[in-house]
Design a protein around this motif. Structure first.
Motif, mmCIF file in Angstrom:
data_model
loop_
_atom_site.group_PDB
_atom_site.id
_atom_site.type_symbol
_atom_site.label_atom_id
_atom_site.label_comp_id
_atom_site.label_asym_id
_atom_site.label_seq_id
_atom_site.Cartn_x
_atom_site.Cartn_y
_atom_site.Cartn_z
ATOM 1 N N VAL A 215 0.889 -1.163 0.000
ATOM 2 C CA VAL A 215 0.000 0.000 0.000
ATOM 3 C C VAL A 215 0.920 1.205 0.000
ATOM 4 O O VAL A 215 1.840 1.286 0.811
ATOM 5 N N GLN A 216 0.677 2.134 -0.923
ATOM 6 C CA GLN A 216 1.534 3.317 -0.943
ATOM 7 C C GLN A 216 1.058 4.270 0.129
ATOM 8 O O GLN A 216 -0.040 4.831 0.024
ATOM 9 N N TRP A 217 1.907 4.449 1.145
ATOM 10 C CA TRP A 217 1.521 5.369 2.230
ATOM 11 C C TRP A 217 2.229 6.697 2.099
ATOM 12 O O TRP A 217 1.909 7.645 2.808
ATOM 13 N N THR A 218 3.253 6.732 1.263
ATOM 14 C CA THR A 218 4.077 7.952 1.273
ATOM 15 C C THR A 218 4.655 8.243 -0.110
ATOM 16 O O THR A 218 4.300 7.594 -1.091
ATOM 17 N N THR A 219 5.542 9.211 -0.130
ATOM 18 C CA THR A 219 6.053 9.714 -1.409
ATOM 19 C C THR A 219 7.146 8.783 -1.974
ATOM 20 O O THR A 219 7.793 8.059 -1.221
ATOM 21 N N PRO A 220 7.362 8.827 -3.291
ATOM 22 C CA PRO A 220 8.317 7.905 -3.907
ATOM 23 C C PRO A 220 9.751 8.064 -3.399
ATOM 24 O O PRO A 220 10.515 7.104 -3.381
ATOM 25 N N ASN A 221 10.119 9.269 -2.956
ATOM 26 C CA ASN A 221 11.498 9.438 -2.456
ATOM 27 C C ASN A 221 11.707 8.648 -1.175
ATOM 28 O O ASN A 221 12.789 8.090 -0.949
ATOM 29 N N VAL A 222 10.666 8.556 -0.338
ATOM 30 C CA VAL A 222 10.813 7.773 0.900
ATOM 31 C C VAL A 222 10.908 6.287 0.549
ATOM 32 O O VAL A 222 11.713 5.543 1.121
ATOM 33 N N HIS A 223 10.119 5.873 -0.449
ATOM 34 C CA HIS A 223 10.223 4.486 -0.924
ATOM 35 C C HIS A 223 11.653 4.217 -1.401
ATOM 36 O O HIS A 223 12.265 3.190 -1.062
ATOM 37 N N ALA A 224 12.214 5.162 -2.133
ATOM 38 C CA ALA A 224 13.588 4.976 -2.633
ATOM 39 C C ALA A 224 14.577 4.899 -1.472
ATOM 40 O O ALA A 224 15.493 4.070 -1.475
ATOM 41 N N ASP A 225 14.382 5.740 -0.466
ATOM 42 C CA ASP A 225 15.266 5.666 0.721
ATOM 43 C C ASP A 225 15.172 4.284 1.356
ATOM 44 O O ASP A 225 16.178 3.697 1.775
ATOM 45 N N LEU A 259 12.366 5.440 -9.002
ATOM 46 C CA LEU A 259 13.308 5.855 -7.955
ATOM 47 C C LEU A 259 13.868 4.630 -7.232
ATOM 48 O O LEU A 259 15.027 4.611 -6.805
ATOM 49 N N GLY A 260 13.039 3.589 -7.116
ATOM 50 C CA GLY A 260 13.508 2.344 -6.486
ATOM 51 C C GLY A 260 14.632 1.701 -7.291
ATOM 52 O O GLY A 260 15.576 1.130 -6.729
ATOM 53 N N LEU A 261 14.551 1.798 -8.602
ATOM 54 C CA LEU A 261 15.640 1.266 -9.437
ATOM 55 C C LEU A 261 16.910 2.093 -9.226
ATOM 56 O O LEU A 261 18.012 1.550 -9.116
ATOM 57 N N MET A 262 16.726 3.414 -9.134
ATOM 58 C CA MET A 262 17.901 4.261 -8.860
ATOM 59 C C MET A 262 18.496 3.904 -7.502
ATOM 60 O O MET A 262 19.697 4.028 -7.275
ATOM 61 N N ALA A 263 17.627 3.452 -6.600
ATOM 62 C CA ALA A 263 18.087 3.136 -5.237
ATOM 63 C C ALA A 263 18.747 1.760 -5.148
ATOM 64 O O ALA A 263 19.161 1.353 -4.064
ATOM 65 N N GLY A 264 18.818 1.048 -6.242
ATOM 66 C CA GLY A 264 19.609 -0.188 -6.222
ATOM 67 C C GLY A 264 18.858 -1.469 -6.506
ATOM 68 O O GLY A 264 19.467 -2.545 -6.526
ATOM 69 N N ALA A 265 17.540 -1.401 -6.727
ATOM 70 C CA ALA A 265 16.812 -2.642 -7.017
ATOM 71 C C ALA A 265 17.168 -3.119 -8.420
ATOM 72 O O ALA A 265 17.549 -2.323 -9.287
ATOM 73 N N ASP A 266 17.023 -4.426 -8.636
ATOM 74 C CA ASP A 266 17.374 -4.906 -9.967
ATOM 75 C C ASP A 266 16.264 -5.728 -10.629
ATOM 76 O O ASP A 266 16.473 -6.332 -11.674
ATOM 77 N N ARG A 267 15.111 -5.728 -10.040
ATOM 78 C CA ARG A 267 14.018 -6.502 -10.638
ATOM 79 C C ARG A 267 12.715 -5.751 -10.368
ATOM 80 O O ARG A 267 12.592 -5.067 -9.336
#
Ligand code: KIV
Ligand code: ZN
Length: 563
Positions: A215-225, A259-267
């Protein structure tokens, strides 16, 4: 919301990551993709797909290029189980495609799941348990962190024990701390590490840690963090594929994934066009085409979105909104006049540039990609309503109907056509635009009708003489004229019969594209002598000469105001 309602809500905590790296990264390659259309997507349908529909959808996903496809929750229902069995027993899974099956970390469900995958060449067994404080409190009746971590660990142990029971199947392991999006990071990490420690992946035999934005509770930058924090702290990072699974509650599934991909995810897990629970899952088409639009290949082929959309809408019984990125009916359409002008200029310029350099990069204002690259057509790009401008009308007449109007004619035609749209209070179709143009500007015969025109060589070189007959109202005018071409000779004839109250300012002609091969279009601009008003008329004829004369007569008739 009303203030009393807003008071119910609280800010979402930020992640303390002062040295976060992701904002400085760029995405320069595509992730591994996993379609969850047949599971997360299907479970969210008011009317789930039948087995036949699932089989058809599976084939479509394979054709698009997915190499990992979550085919369902086989322990949850017989249809899911039977569908998977059909895929395996009927040898429908291509060599290079791995199926994925989802299961809660519950013993009987895990055992049934292993029965379901028996005989598959390769399968991802994806276990999950919910980890967030809200879920622990509400769904699991105040379960402690230790109890929840133990649910994950027990599931992982059982899976490890059962892998040898399917010797023909290469089993890839995946764990999701469901509701990761609102789980304390250190606790999500504990659960993941507990599973990693049991499964002991290696760089050669990696496992997947999927971190769902359930569930998205917050902004994409926090998800990326959160993703970057996990990537830094997970045990055996080099033996893991870190996977994203975003939903779209705040309308930011795509942003959170990027942003999650930028944060290092690969899939990345997601669905076509974002089907899924509530506001849906991540729209994989969106992210993949965003990557394509930056010159990055993805392994997924979305070059025929209209066909894909047709299958999708039929089997899911969902409909795609008109403004949905890339696929929506209106996303390659410009109504505003200034946008239409710019788009027309962009296409014209591109056509010229391509002659010198076939590799010239895309650059048409307002269009992030070439609609043709996703199977959309140029015809639908510009639509005309009362907000439209001259450029849009000229574009339609040119690209749809082959009339390449002189530039200075655009305002006259544009004003007339969008005035008609305004009067009708609706958008005009391309065919209506053509009809209006023909009625108002082409081969006009009232009040003047050209009855006869006989050219002959003049007395000097290059001179043309003519005999002509016109009818104006009830009167017939006959006479002759001379000039440096047929139009000029005809204009002198009009002067001779007392009907010349104008000067010819401009003349153009071209072969008419799209019409009869033999047709030519000519455009003549006249200046009225009394008030200096400039008016264009158009003629169409199989003879270029007659097209020119008809254009003069059309302009004359427009000057004389009955049209
Ligand atoms: O959204 C979610 O958390 C899920 C999990 C089961 C991966 O779909
Ligand atoms: Zn989900």
């Amino acid at each position: 919301m009303k203030p009393a309602s807003i008071r119910k809500y609280r800010p979402f905590p930020a992640v303390s990551l002062p040295d976060r790296q992701w904002p400085n990264r760029i995405i320069d390659h595509a992730p591994r993709w996993c379609s969850v259309d047949l599971r997360d997507g299907n479970q969210a349908l008011p009317q789930p797909m039948t087995v036949e529909e699932k089989l058809e959808f599976f084939d479509v996903l394979v054709r698009v290029g997915f190499k990992e496809i979550e085919v369902g929750f086989p322990s949850a229902a017989d249809t899911e189980f039977n569908f998977l069995r059909r895929l395996i027993d009927e040898n429908r899974i291509p060599e290079d495609v791995t199926i994925q099956v989802l299961v809660q970390t519950r013993e009987h469900l895990i055992r049934r799941t292993f029965e379901a995958i028996a005989g598959a060449r390769r399968a991802i067994v994806h276990i999950y348990n919910s980890t967030s404080p809200l879920q622990r409190r509400v769904t699991f009746g105040n379960a402690s962190q230790d109890e929840i971590r133990e649910i994950a660990a027990a599931g992982a142990r059982l899976v490890k024990e059962l892998v040898p029971s399917v010797p023909q199947t290469e089993v890839v392991l995946q764990y999701s701390p469901e509701s990761f999006s609102d789980t304390e990071l250190d606790f999500a990490l504990e659960c993941c590490n507990a599973v990693i420690d049991i499964w002991q992946p290696t760089p050669e035999r990696k496992m997947i840690i999927n971190l769902p934005d359930t569930v998205q509770w917050t902004t994409p930058n926090v998800h990326a963090d959160m993703i970057e924090w996990m990537c830094r702290h997970l045990n055996r990072r080099d033996s893991l594929h870190v996977s994203l699974h975003t939903h779209n509650d705040r309308g930011t599934g795509t942003a959170a994934t990027e942003l999650g991909l930028m944060a290092g995810a690969d899939r990345v897990e997601g669905t076509l066009f974002g089907n899924g629970e509530r506001t849906g899952n991540l729209d994989i088409v969106n992210v993949a085409l965003n990557l394509n639009s930056h010159g990055i290949a993805t392994g997924l082929d979305f070059s025929d979105l209209p066909s894909l959309r047709a299958v999708y809408e039929r089997v899911t019984r969902m409909s795609i909104p008109s403004r949905h990125p890339y696929v929506g009916e209106l996303v390659f359409t410009a109504f505003s006049g200034s946008h239409q002008d710019a788009i027309k200029k962009g296409f014209d310029r591109r056509e010229r540039e391509l002659r010198d350099d076939p590799e010239v990069p895309w650059g048409v204002p307002y269009l992030t990609i070439d609609p043709q690259d996703v199977g959309r057509s140029y015809e639908a790009i510009i639509r005309i309503n009362s907000q439209s401008g001259k450029g849009g009308v000229a574009y339609v007449l040119d690209h749809e109907h082959g009339f390449d109007l002189p530039k200075t004619m655009h305002p006259q035609v544009g004003q007339y056509i969008y005035g008609q749209a305004d009067a009708l209070s609706r958008e005009l179709t391309n065919d209506e635009i053509r009809e209006l143009f023909l009625q108002k500007f082409v081969n006009l015969e009232s009040p003047m009708t050209l009855i006869d025109f006989e050219p002959s060589p003049g007395e000097t070189k290059g001179e043309v003489a003519c005999r002509a007959t016109v009818r104006i109202g009830d009167q017939i005018f006959e006479g002759g004229g001379r000039g440096n071409g047929p139009i000029n000779a005809f204009v002198h004839f009009l002067a001779e019969v007392g009907q010349k109250n104008f000067n010819v300012v401009d003349y153009r002609s071209h072969a008419l594209r799209g019409g009869s091969d033999a047709d030519s279009a000519a455009y003549v601009q006249l200046r009225r002598q009394d008030d200096g008003r400039l008016i264009w008329g158009c003629g169409v004829d199989s003879s270029i000469e007659m097209a020119g004369l008809r254009a003069v007569v059309s302009a004359w008739n427009l000057i004389h105001g009955e049209n």
